[in-house]
Write an enzyme that holds these catalytic residues in place. Structure first.
Site, PDB file in Angstrom:
ATOM      1  N   SER A   1     -65.346  55.763  69.314  1.00 52.20           N
ATOM      2  CA  SER A   1     -65.309  54.321  69.575  1.00 52.20           C
ATOM      3  C   SER A   1     -65.169  53.997  71.054  1.00 52.20           C
ATOM      4  CB  SER A   1     -64.141  53.679  68.815  1.00 52.20           C
ATOM      5  OG  SER A   1     -62.906  54.233  69.248  1.00 52.20           O
ATOM      6  N   ASP A   2     -64.683  54.966  71.839  1.00 48.59           N
ATOM      7  CA  ASP A   2     -64.426  54.722  73.257  1.00 48.59           C
ATOM      8  C   ASP A   2     -64.772  55.975  74.055  1.00 48.59           C
ATOM      9  OD1 ASP A   2     -62.456  52.127  73.159  1.00 48.59           O
ATOM     10  OD2 ASP A   2     -62.063  53.481  71.484  1.00 48.59           O
TER      11      ASP A   2
END
Length: 238
Positions: free
Chosen positions: A203-204
């Site tokens: 996600s990051d």
């Protein structure tokens, strides 16, 4: 019932998918399962049971960090007879060859937490996934034509870590994803005779600062969920 789960006996399937976010658990249950029943809601940590292609499966949130997920995993195993736990969650990455939204199957999980040393008499415990579950997940991904990364995760105690140099060490040692729970869940499963696997969607990106929104994390990680669910069916046949 337990202090943290108010489901009656027999409410959970033998396999439970566990995202961190209880709202993601609700989304997974309502989107992918049939005949869904909410079975627990203590502290708004929602849990559901339904069927996937005719197979009974449960979904329950586990919160953030090793202490939270360990409580729920332990109680599911010892009080509700759960045999397999699949953590389905988000992670960050420090590697430039790993991209946001890539799916990672965590064969093992390094950690800076001391919980596994506490349970393992102050020795290092190799926190690893169940091989058959990992193999089934890889097969499920291949059957769907999805590319997955397979390897080590790092389960951190601090989300806002002051030790940014550790990211260089992680990259050197080939860590694919950084999250906060896998090592704890693997330790609980080993201690109580269950099996576990972690599947994460990136996600990051810690290096590039690219990230997904909270809404995207809740709604768009469908590849990971489908791989996890299909892996249960494949695992039943192994």
């Amino acid at each position: 019932m337990t202090p943290h789960i108010n489901a009656p006996e027999g409410a959970f399937a033998d396999v439970v998918l566990m995202p961190g976010d209880p709202l993601r658990a609700k989304y997974i249950a309502e989107t992918f399962l049939q005949d869904v029943v909410e079975v627990t809601n203590v502290r708004n940590m929602l849990g559901f049971t339904g069927t996937y292609k005719g197979r009974k499966i449960s979904i329950m949130g586990h919160g953030m960090g090793i202490p939270s997920c360990s409580i729920y995993a332990k109680e599911l195993i010892t009080e509700y007879g759960v045999k397999k736990i699949i953590r389905v969650g988000s992670c960050g990455t420090v590697r430039m060859d790993v991209k946001v939204r890539d799916v990672i199957i965590g064969l093992g999980a390094c950690t800076d937490s001391k919980v596994n040393r506490i349970r393992f008499k102050d020795n290092d415990f190799a926190a690893i996934a169940d091989f058959d579950m990992a193999q089934a997940a890889v097969q499920a991904a291949k059957a769907k034509g999805k590319v997955v990364r397979v390897g080590n995760l790092f389960s951190a105690d601090l989300f806002y870590t002051p030790d940014v140099e550790m990211f260089d060490v992680m990259e050197k040692y080939g860590i694919l994803g950084v999250e906060m729970e896998a090592a704890g869940i693997y330790g609980v499963a080993a201690e109580y005779g269950a099996k576990a696997l972690t599947i994460c969607t990136v996600s990051d990106h810690i290096r590039t600062h690219e990230q997904t929104t909270a809404e995207e994390r809740q709604l768009t990680f469908n590849d990971m969920i489908e791989i996890a669910l299909d892996s249960v069916l494949i695992g039943d046949a192994l």
